[in-house]
Enzyme design. Sequence first.
Site, PDB file in Angstrom:
ATOM      1  N   TYR A  21      -4.458  -4.579   3.278  1.00 29.74           N
ATOM      2  CA  TYR A  21      -4.943  -3.331   3.849  1.00 29.74           C
ATOM      3  C   TYR A  21      -6.203  -2.854   3.128  1.00 29.74           C
ATOM      4  O   TYR A  21      -6.620  -3.444   2.128  1.00 29.74           O
ATOM      5  CB  TYR A  21      -3.861  -2.264   3.737  1.00 29.74           C
ATOM      6  CG  TYR A  21      -3.170  -2.261   2.402  1.00 29.74           C
ATOM      7  CD1 TYR A  21      -3.863  -1.935   1.235  1.00 29.74           C
ATOM      8  CD2 TYR A  21      -1.814  -2.606   2.289  1.00 29.74           C
ATOM      9  CE1 TYR A  21      -3.254  -1.946   0.015  1.00 29.74           C
ATOM     10  CE2 TYR A  21      -1.188  -2.619   1.048  1.00 29.74           C
ATOM     11  CZ  TYR A  21      -1.907  -2.291  -0.082  1.00 29.74           C
ATOM     12  OH  TYR A  21      -1.301  -2.309  -1.309  1.00 29.74           O
ATOM     13  N   SER A 250      -2.833  -2.357  -8.600  1.00 30.24           N
ATOM     14  CA  SER A 250      -2.551  -3.653  -7.997  1.00 30.24           C
ATOM     15  C   SER A 250      -1.390  -3.448  -7.040  1.00 30.24           C
ATOM     16  O   SER A 250      -0.783  -2.384  -7.002  1.00 30.24           O
ATOM     17  CB  SER A 250      -2.154  -4.662  -9.070  1.00 30.24           C
ATOM     18  OG  SER A 250      -0.927  -4.278  -9.656  1.00 30.24           O
ATOM     19  N   LYS A 251      -1.139  -4.477  -6.256  1.00 30.78           N
ATOM     20  CA  LYS A 251      -0.067  -4.336  -5.275  1.00 30.78           C
ATOM     21  C   LYS A 251       1.248  -3.951  -5.959  1.00 30.78           C
ATOM     22  O   LYS A 251       2.034  -3.183  -5.428  1.00 30.78           O
ATOM     23  CB  LYS A 251       0.103  -5.639  -4.485  1.00 30.78           C
ATOM     24  CG  LYS A 251      -0.610  -5.584  -3.136  1.00 30.78           C
ATOM     25  CD  LYS A 251      -0.944  -6.961  -2.625  1.00 30.78           C
ATOM     26  CE  LYS A 251      -2.378  -7.317  -2.919  1.00 30.78           C
ATOM     27  NZ  LYS A 251      -2.704  -8.708  -2.899  1.00 30.78           N
ATOM     28  N   ARG A 252       1.439  -4.499  -7.128  1.00 28.20           N
ATOM     29  CA  ARG A 252       2.678  -4.186  -7.858  1.00 28.20           C
ATOM     30  C   ARG A 252       2.610  -2.822  -8.523  1.00 28.20           C
ATOM     31  O   ARG A 252       3.608  -2.239  -8.883  1.00 28.20           O
ATOM     32  CB  ARG A 252       2.928  -5.243  -8.952  1.00 28.20           C
ATOM     33  CG  ARG A 252       3.717  -6.416  -8.478  1.00 28.20           C
ATOM     34  CD  ARG A 252       4.415  -7.076  -9.655  1.00 28.20           C
ATOM     35  NE  ARG A 252       5.451  -6.236 -10.231  1.00 28.20           N
ATOM     36  CZ  ARG A 252       6.082  -6.506 -11.376  1.00 28.20           C
ATOM     37  NH1 ARG A 252       5.769  -7.585 -12.039  1.00 28.20           N
ATOM     38  NH2 ARG A 252       7.019  -5.702 -11.833  1.00 28.20           N
ATOM     39  N   HIS A 253       1.384  -2.361  -8.715  1.00 26.16           N
ATOM     40  CA  HIS A 253       1.247  -1.137  -9.497  1.00 26.16           C
ATOM     41  C   HIS A 253       0.413  -0.063  -8.789  1.00 26.16           C
ATOM     42  O   HIS A 253      -0.784   0.075  -9.028  1.00 26.16           O
ATOM     43  CB  HIS A 253       0.621  -1.461 -10.861  1.00 26.16           C
ATOM     44  CG  HIS A 253       0.625  -0.292 -11.802  1.00 26.16           C
ATOM     45  ND1 HIS A 253       1.724   0.044 -12.551  1.00 26.16           N
ATOM     46  CD2 HIS A 253      -0.307   0.631 -12.061  1.00 26.16           C
ATOM     47  CE1 HIS A 253       1.441   1.124 -13.255  1.00 26.16           C
ATOM     48  NE2 HIS A 253       0.215   1.505 -12.975  1.00 26.16           N
TER      49      HIS A 253
END
Length: 477
Positions: A21, A250-253
């Site tokens: 996205y 980040s995607k994880r964060h």
Amino acid sequence: MFAASKIMPVVTRFAPSPTGYLHIGGARTALFSYLYAKRHNGKYLLRIEDTDLERSTDAAVKAIFEGLDWLGIPSDIEPVFQTQRFDRYKAVIEQMLEDGTAYHCYCSREELDAMRAEQQARKEKPRYDGRWRPESGKLLPERPAGVAPVVRFKNPLQGEVVINDLIKGRIVFANEELDDLIIARGDGTPTYNFCVVVDDWDMGVTHVVRGDDHVNNTPRQINILKALGATLPEYAHVSMILGGDGQKLSKRHGALGVMEYRAMGFLPEALLNYLVRLGWSHGDQELFTREEMMTKFDFDHVSASPARFDMEKAWWVNHQYLKSVDPLLVVAEFDWHLRRIGVEPENGPALTAVIEQQRERCRSLVEMAEKSKFLFADLDGYNEKDAAKHFNADSAVLLNELRAQLEALPEWTAPALHVAVNGFAEGKGLGLGKIAQPIRVAVVGMAISPPIDQTLFLLGRNRTLARLAAAVAFVGQ
RNA sequence: GCUCCUAUCGUCUAGAGGCCUAGGACGGAGCCCUCUCAAGGCUUAAACCCGGGUUCGAAUCCCGGUAGGAGCGCCA
């Protein structure tokens, strides 16, 4: 060169790769590019960098368009897709091969991996050693059979590349630090650094605005541009946006797509305003209309250091917009949020009227939708604490009496309700709070709402009377 | 490891050698206003990473540390 860049119309571009996205950092880069172009009466273009066939998806392309569209950052031309320009890249590569500014390299991946490992073991910066680079008088290795060669750019061995970055200032790289990067893979498809160069050149991009994680790519790109005989663009490397905790997003964060900010209840203009101030400043000014952004934005006042995304301040900006913008401009988003929580906006008062009463006390549209739900749908029950505090035998009597008076009210208007409720309290020798709070709990379900006269007006006669009656019955149990 | 980047209140920032006793905004604390929640008004705490230079004078220029970050792919 200075003169040329002054007369040439500004062309900027935003060039995301569709692997996910549109995130907040990308949105800001797009915004800066857009504003800079508009400020200089130039053009802003959108280019989709989808040469990585493995990771690019149509869903991501759609998500990026959707995000840009919601924010209101329109491209001045139809978006360019790199995958549609493979013929052009191929032609340029052929030309470079012919000119001798690029060459074939037959190294296998294993060979390259081994080379890197050795260099790292020697504590050197890993780089291609140029074993297939043709030089006069140099004997090239024998071509292995069955290997599809890659094409490498012949980077200059000496000298330096100077970037006068619009944000970071003068940056110098020694050509010795740069190796011969691959511009076409074994299967013939071009790679990122090469496509960027050709596209920016073909599209007439005068100002390259991008994240500063690209600073290290810039000297290589400049060298390719020089080999092609192209005019060099100006560069503006924008620092990254960190999470509120100072950690990289980040995607994880904590990295969120732009549309998630919509879901959280931001107005697009407010998010834009917060983003433009994240890194850029114009004296002490905090709030900018879109027009002001377009006339005032410049790179001289963009900070070179990374910035944290501060949710609290972003909410403050959003609140400022909710409070000051024409309610008509908020209706569409408000409607969207109401439906999202299962409320039918048709079953209640005009949204502009609701917005006008709620906007002072809501920082987000989610909050506004939730706090306004009682105007459109039946109550889910009473807030326990509020009911315990404001519902009792005395208040039930008062509510019942007031209900009768309101029923007889000839006109259901806010001023009339104001007179009625205040008069009722006075007549009882009570402070307004003594009666307003029980009314609130009765008609809203909790002790929080706009001024009581406005609340009852928006709710309407039928609903008000029914809820007062229901509250009296509830206390009676 | 190598190359490159960055460094002012908790956060976003103003600051282009004297205008700095370092300003604004968010957030925090306190007070006022008040039918709730807000909004608003007032007050307040809070920062130039460290060390050397240059200069009559440095938050600002230079050098060196330190700390953070980015890059070093047949990813973008």
